[in-house]
Design a protein around this motif. Sequence first.
Motif, PDB file in Angstrom:
ATOM      1  N   LYS A 155      62.979 -24.837 -22.709  1.00 36.40           N
ATOM      2  CA  LYS A 155      64.202 -24.600 -23.481  1.00 36.40           C
ATOM      3  C   LYS A 155      63.889 -24.475 -24.972  1.00 36.40           C
ATOM      4  O   LYS A 155      64.435 -23.603 -25.659  1.00 36.40           O
ATOM      5  CB  LYS A 155      65.186 -25.747 -23.225  1.00 36.40           C
ATOM      6  CG  LYS A 155      66.572 -25.500 -23.695  1.00 36.40           C
ATOM      7  CD  LYS A 155      67.488 -26.619 -23.243  1.00 36.40           C
ATOM      8  CE  LYS A 155      68.923 -26.213 -23.389  1.00 36.40           C
ATOM      9  NZ  LYS A 155      69.838 -27.215 -22.873  1.00 36.40           N
ATOM     10  N   GLN A 156      63.001 -25.326 -25.474  1.00 36.47           N
ATOM     11  CA  GLN A 156      62.622 -25.262 -26.883  1.00 36.47           C
ATOM     12  C   GLN A 156      61.817 -23.997 -27.181  1.00 36.47           C
ATOM     13  O   GLN A 156      62.017 -23.358 -28.207  1.00 36.47           O
ATOM     14  CB  GLN A 156      61.820 -26.510 -27.274  1.00 36.47           C
ATOM     15  CG  GLN A 156      62.621 -27.792 -27.264  1.00 36.47           C
ATOM     16  CD  GLN A 156      63.804 -27.739 -28.207  1.00 36.47           C
ATOM     17  OE1 GLN A 156      63.687 -27.307 -29.355  1.00 36.47           O
ATOM     18  NE2 GLN A 156      64.957 -28.172 -27.730  1.00 36.47           N
ATOM     19  N   LEU A 157      60.901 -23.642 -26.279  1.00 35.31           N
ATOM     20  CA  LEU A 157      60.083 -22.445 -26.482  1.00 35.31           C
ATOM     21  C   LEU A 157      60.935 -21.186 -26.533  1.00 35.31           C
ATOM     22  O   LEU A 157      60.643 -20.265 -27.310  1.00 35.31           O
ATOM     23  CB  LEU A 157      59.040 -22.326 -25.370  1.00 35.31           C
ATOM     24  CG  LEU A 157      57.891 -23.330 -25.403  1.00 35.31           C
ATOM     25  CD1 LEU A 157      57.073 -23.239 -24.121  1.00 35.31           C
ATOM     26  CD2 LEU A 157      57.011 -23.120 -26.626  1.00 35.31           C
ATOM     27  N   GLU A 158      61.970 -21.124 -25.728  1.00 37.42           N
ATOM     28  CA  GLU A 158      62.832 -19.935 -25.690  1.00 37.42           C
ATOM     29  C   GLU A 158      63.534 -19.680 -27.023  1.00 37.42           C
ATOM     30  O   GLU A 158      63.945 -18.563 -27.298  1.00 37.42           O
ATOM     31  CB  GLU A 158      63.858 -20.074 -24.563  1.00 37.42           C
ATOM     32  CG  GLU A 158      63.232 -19.934 -23.191  1.00 37.42           C
ATOM     33  CD  GLU A 158      64.176 -20.262 -22.050  1.00 37.42           C
ATOM     34  OE1 GLU A 158      65.176 -20.986 -22.259  1.00 37.42           O
ATOM     35  OE2 GLU A 158      63.904 -19.790 -20.920  1.00 37.42           O
ATOM     36  N   LYS A 159      63.633 -20.679 -27.868  1.00 38.13           N
ATOM     37  CA  LYS A 159      64.291 -20.531 -29.179  1.00 38.13           C
ATOM     38  C   LYS A 159      63.369 -19.896 -30.222  1.00 38.13           C
ATOM     39  O   LYS A 159      63.829 -19.504 -31.283  1.00 38.13           O
ATOM     40  CB  LYS A 159      64.754 -21.893 -29.683  1.00 38.13           C
ATOM     41  CG  LYS A 159      65.820 -22.537 -28.821  1.00 38.13           C
ATOM     42  CD  LYS A 159      66.175 -23.910 -29.341  1.00 38.13           C
ATOM     43  CE  LYS A 159      67.186 -24.599 -28.434  1.00 38.13           C
ATOM     44  NZ  LYS A 159      67.493 -25.964 -28.892  1.00 38.13           N
TER      45      LYS A 159
ATOM     46  N   ASP B 285      60.465 -17.203 -31.906  1.00 39.88           N
ATOM     47  CA  ASP B 285      60.128 -15.779 -31.856  1.00 39.88           C
ATOM     48  C   ASP B 285      58.907 -15.614 -30.946  1.00 39.88           C
ATOM     49  O   ASP B 285      58.150 -16.566 -30.730  1.00 39.88           O
ATOM     50  CB  ASP B 285      59.874 -15.224 -33.255  1.00 39.88           C
ATOM     51  CG  ASP B 285      58.631 -15.803 -33.883  1.00 39.88           C
ATOM     52  OD1 ASP B 285      57.533 -15.261 -33.640  1.00 39.88           O
ATOM     53  OD2 ASP B 285      58.741 -16.820 -34.598  1.00 39.88           O
ATOM     54  N   PRO B 286      58.700 -14.426 -30.370  1.00 36.98           N
ATOM     55  CA  PRO B 286      57.646 -14.237 -29.367  1.00 36.98           C
ATOM     56  C   PRO B 286      56.240 -14.649 -29.811  1.00 36.98           C
ATOM     57  O   PRO B 286      55.499 -15.253 -29.035  1.00 36.98           O
ATOM     58  CB  PRO B 286      57.703 -12.746 -29.054  1.00 36.98           C
ATOM     59  CG  PRO B 286      59.122 -12.376 -29.326  1.00 36.98           C
ATOM     60  CD  PRO B 286      59.528 -13.223 -30.514  1.00 36.98           C
ATOM     61  N   SER B 287      55.835 -14.351 -31.035  1.00 38.55           N
ATOM     62  CA  SER B 287      54.469 -14.702 -31.454  1.00 38.55           C
ATOM     63  C   SER B 287      54.303 -16.207 -31.609  1.00 38.55           C
ATOM     64  O   SER B 287      53.273 -16.768 -31.227  1.00 38.55           O
ATOM     65  CB  SER B 287      54.076 -13.968 -32.735  1.00 38.55           C
ATOM     66  OG  SER B 287      54.900 -14.357 -33.804  1.00 38.55           O
ATOM     67  N   THR B 288      55.321 -16.871 -32.151  1.00 41.79           N
ATOM     68  CA  THR B 288      55.270 -18.322 -32.272  1.00 41.79           C
ATOM     69  C   THR B 288      55.315 -18.964 -30.890  1.00 41.79           C
ATOM     70  O   THR B 288      54.607 -19.936 -30.612  1.00 41.79           O
ATOM     71  CB  THR B 288      56.444 -18.839 -33.139  1.00 41.79           C
ATOM     72  OG1 THR B 288      56.379 -18.199 -34.410  1.00 41.79           O
ATOM     73  CG2 THR B 288      56.384 -20.344 -33.320  1.00 41.79           C
ATOM     74  N   ARG B 289      56.127 -18.399 -30.011  1.00 41.51           N
ATOM     75  CA  ARG B 289      56.233 -18.907 -28.633  1.00 41.51           C
ATOM     76  C   ARG B 289      54.880 -18.820 -27.924  1.00 41.51           C
ATOM     77  O   ARG B 289      54.459 -19.749 -27.235  1.00 41.51           O
ATOM     78  CB  ARG B 289      57.282 -18.115 -27.864  1.00 41.51           C
ATOM     79  CG  ARG B 289      57.549 -18.648 -26.482  1.00 41.51           C
ATOM     80  CD  ARG B 289      58.602 -17.849 -25.727  1.00 41.51           C
ATOM     81  NE  ARG B 289      59.702 -17.419 -26.563  1.00 41.51           N
ATOM     82  CZ  ARG B 289      60.164 -16.167 -26.608  1.00 41.51           C
ATOM     83  NH1 ARG B 289      59.657 -15.231 -25.846  1.00 41.51           N
ATOM     84  NH2 ARG B 289      61.162 -15.851 -27.401  1.00 41.51           N
TER      85      ARG B 289
ATOM     86  N   PRO C 285      54.734 -12.320 -19.605  1.00 43.09           N
ATOM     87  CA  PRO C 285      55.298 -11.463 -20.646  1.00 43.09           C
ATOM     88  C   PRO C 285      56.305 -12.151 -21.573  1.00 43.09           C
ATOM     89  O   PRO C 285      56.512 -11.716 -22.695  1.00 43.09           O
ATOM     90  CB  PRO C 285      55.947 -10.317 -19.873  1.00 43.09           C
ATOM     91  CG  PRO C 285      56.048 -10.774 -18.468  1.00 43.09           C
ATOM     92  CD  PRO C 285      55.029 -11.840 -18.259  1.00 43.09           C
ATOM     93  N   LYS C 286      56.918 -13.238 -21.129  1.00 38.50           N
ATOM     94  CA  LYS C 286      57.853 -13.961 -21.995  1.00 38.50           C
ATOM     95  C   LYS C 286      57.150 -15.009 -22.848  1.00 38.50           C
ATOM     96  O   LYS C 286      57.779 -15.696 -23.649  1.00 38.50           O
ATOM     97  CB  LYS C 286      58.944 -14.622 -21.157  1.00 38.50           C
ATOM     98  CG  LYS C 286      59.860 -13.615 -20.494  1.00 38.50           C
ATOM     99  CD  LYS C 286      60.964 -14.292 -19.740  1.00 38.50           C
ATOM    100  CE  LYS C 286      61.860 -13.251 -19.081  1.00 38.50           C
ATOM    101  NZ  LYS C 286      62.945 -13.885 -18.335  1.00 38.50           N
ATOM    102  N   HIS C 287      55.836 -15.162 -22.669  1.00 37.22           N
ATOM    103  CA  HIS C 287      55.006 -16.099 -23.425  1.00 37.22           C
ATOM    104  C   HIS C 287      55.413 -17.552 -23.225  1.00 37.22           C
ATOM    105  O   HIS C 287      55.262 -18.367 -24.136  1.00 37.22           O
ATOM    106  CB  HIS C 287      54.999 -15.763 -24.915  1.00 37.22           C
ATOM    107  CG  HIS C 287      54.509 -14.393 -25.199  1.00 37.22           C
ATOM    108  ND1 HIS C 287      54.676 -13.793 -26.415  1.00 37.22           N
ATOM    109  CD2 HIS C 287      53.861 -13.477 -24.446  1.00 37.22           C
ATOM    110  CE1 HIS C 287      54.158 -12.585 -26.393  1.00 37.22           C
ATOM    111  NE2 HIS C 287      53.662 -12.365 -25.190  1.00 37.22           N
ATOM    112  N   ILE C 288      55.897 -17.872 -22.050  1.00 38.12           N
ATOM    113  CA  ILE C 288      56.268 -19.256 -21.747  1.00 38.12           C
ATOM    114  C   ILE C 288      55.318 -19.852 -20.721  1.00 38.12           C
ATOM    115  O   ILE C 288      54.774 -20.924 -20.919  1.00 38.12           O
ATOM    116  CB  ILE C 288      57.729 -19.340 -21.276  1.00 38.12           C
ATOM    117  CG1 ILE C 288      58.658 -19.040 -22.450  1.00 38.12           C
ATOM    118  CG2 ILE C 288      58.039 -20.728 -20.700  1.00 38.12           C
ATOM    119  CD1 ILE C 288      60.114 -18.991 -22.130  1.00 38.12           C
TER     120      ILE C 288
END
Length: 129
Positions: A27-31, A33-37, A101-104
């Motif tokens: 949930k925190q990761l989804e908040k 931006d993609p590179s930071t995630r 692809p979602k970087h999670i």
Amino acid sequence: MPKHLLLFASLLGLAAPAFAVDPAIKKQLEKLDPSTRLEQSCDTEAMSRINQDSTGFKPDKVIAYTFKDPIAGDNSLQAPGAVFRSKGDWYHLSYTCITGPKHINVRELDYQIGGKVPREKWDKYYLYD
């Protein structure tokens, strides 16, 4: 078990991420931006894996960019100049991480632990207790 069910179960295993992400962390990761995630997912997984492996380390922080900038790909991160903190000391770390692809969800993670970072170098690299 019938052959078709065995095959289906095997395919499900291939489709699932290699490492499960805690729902609160996801949930925190989804908040982010993609590179930071991407970076945070890989840092979190590196910390978790080192904690679980029989290294004796108990990391509470990983930083991907301390000694060298990480190299990001579409769904990958190479962090040759990372560090982690364990029991109040900092250690060199390098890792290669591949995510979905979602970087999670981290699909692959290879890491190598280096030596302890001398305390007298902490200020120079913004490391802290």
